[in-house]
Design a protein around this motif. Structure first.
Motif, PDB file in Angstrom:
ATOM      1  N   UNK A 137       0.987  -1.086   0.011  1.00  0.00           N
ATOM      2  CA  UNK A 137      -0.098  -0.092   0.002  1.00  0.00           C
ATOM      3  C   UNK A 137       0.890   1.121   0.028  1.00  0.00           C
ATOM      4  N   UNK A 138       2.193   0.928   0.601  1.00  0.00           N
ATOM      5  CA  UNK A 138       2.965   2.463   0.344  1.00  0.00           C
ATOM      6  C   UNK A 138       3.891   2.342  -0.712  1.00  0.00           C
ATOM      7  N   UNK A 139       3.342   1.655  -1.629  1.00  0.00           N
ATOM      8  CA  UNK A 139       4.092   1.597  -2.921  1.00  0.00           C
ATOM      9  C   UNK A 139       5.828   1.680  -2.786  1.00  0.00           C
ATOM     10  N   UNK A 140       6.270   0.730  -2.064  1.00  0.00           N
ATOM     11  CA  UNK A 140       7.604   0.323  -1.913  1.00  0.00           C
ATOM     12  C   UNK A 140       8.053  -0.874  -2.681  1.00  0.00           C
ATOM     13  N   UNK A 141       9.179  -0.788  -2.974  1.00  0.00           N
ATOM     14  CA  UNK A 141      10.042  -2.126  -3.270  1.00  0.00           C
ATOM     15  C   UNK A 141      10.581  -2.733  -2.042  1.00  0.00           C
ATOM     16  N   UNK A 142      10.149  -3.957  -1.972  1.00  0.00           N
ATOM     17  CA  UNK A 142      10.787  -4.501  -0.643  1.00  0.00           C
ATOM     18  C   UNK A 142      11.331  -5.838  -0.758  1.00  0.00           C
ATOM     19  N   UNK A 143      12.132  -6.322   0.127  1.00  0.00           N
ATOM     20  CA  UNK A 143      12.538  -7.887   0.480  1.00  0.00           C
ATOM     21  C   UNK A 143      12.862  -8.244   1.650  1.00  0.00           C
TER      22      UNK A 143
END
Length: 297
Positions: free
Chosen positions: A155-161
């Motif tokens: 929802x925050x529009x992040x790239x994440x791992x």
């Protein structure tokens, strides 16, 4: 006095002769000798004792030589720094790190970055709860490491791992647990102070409430988890901490986990590295991101 002359001085001292210095510098002997004479003229004294087989520094020459080493070192650092920026490498990168993150996950990556990009300053910004997300959203941090859930990052529009898993455990000192007299429900904890880490960000969404805090609960607030742990060990309250931070205290019985029948006070967490989607980043930030990918779950 020129840097080139100081380099000649260093080469002559290191090799012990003008001939060897000329070979190491890929110059002619007359050019090396001329540079030395010019340096001696500027200092007003002889820098070498030339009576022996090997050139030896005079007392004044030794002082000039030692000072020249410092000057040359600073000049070489400056040259390296200029080359660093010419390659487009960042001057400073800020990483937001939530207090619940085990730094053992972070330090191997930081060691790689330090070795490869020694002239980029890293700023490690400690955050609590929504602080890490806010720092990345505002652009104050290039990336962050923090416990989160997939939907919140989506929802925050992040790239994440994901990079690590841990657990949060509610604990108290043995003396406080004895005073609680075998609590059976959360309501039994209300009269004992809960120590709570204050949110370092602008709480919103899932963070816009005090998670794990019941109504009517006596409470104290702190700004970081290390202060919170000290208060818990001193028996001044109970609260939740990441298990890596309290493993030693649990082993030594300085803290004990609070266990309530039919109530799950402890819960697992997943730590993510995340950044803004499609960010405009430099080579150091890109290297950081890829380095964390190598240790992702």
């Amino acid at each position: 006095m020129k840097l080139d002359q100081l380099k000649v001085l260093r080469a002559v001292v290191d090799t012990g002769s003008v001939k060897a210095a000329a070979e190491s510098l890929n110059r002619t002997q007359p050019a090396v000798s001329q540079a030395l004479k010019a340096l001696e003229f500027q200092t007003g004294t002889e820098l070498f004792d030339r009576t022996g087989y090997r050139l030896e520094l005079t007392p004044v020459g030794r002082r000039v030589y030692l000072q020249s080493l410092r000057v040359l070192s600073e000049a070489e650092d400056l040259t390296q720094l200029i080359q660093h920026f010419e390659k487009g490498q960042e001057e400073t990168i800020t990483i937001a790190i939530d207090a619940a993150t085990d730094l053992d996950v972070v330090t191997p990556v930081l060691a790689k970055v330090q070795a490869r990009f020694p002239d980029t300053r890293l700023v490690l910004r400690g955050e609590v709860l929504s602080g890490a997300i806010g720092a990345v959203q505002s652009g104050e941090a290039a990336l962050a490491l923090a416990p989160a859930i997939h939907v919140m990052l989506e929802e925050g529009g992040f790239d994440y791992r994901p990079v690590a898993r841990s657990a949060m455990r509610n604990v108290a000192a043995p003396s406080l647990l004895d005073a609680m007299d075998a609590p059976g429900t959360l309501a039994d904890l209300r009269r004992f102070h809960q120590v709570i880490a204050r949110d370092s960000g602008q709480a919103s969404g899932l963070f816009d409430r005090e998670l794990g805090v019941q109504k009517g609960q006596r409470r104290w607030y702190v700004n970081d988890l290390h202060m919170k742990k000290q208060l818990l060990v001193a028996g001044l309250g109970w609260g939740r901490l990441p298990e890596h931070m309290i493993a030693e205290e649990l082993a030594q019985d300085a803290l004990r986990e609070i266990v309530l029948p039919h109530t799950h006070l402890s819960f697992g967490i997943e730590v993510f590295v995340f950044r803004q989607r499609k960010p405009a980043i430099g080579p150091v930030a890109a290297y950081l991101w890829n380095a964390f990918e190598e240790c992702s779950l």
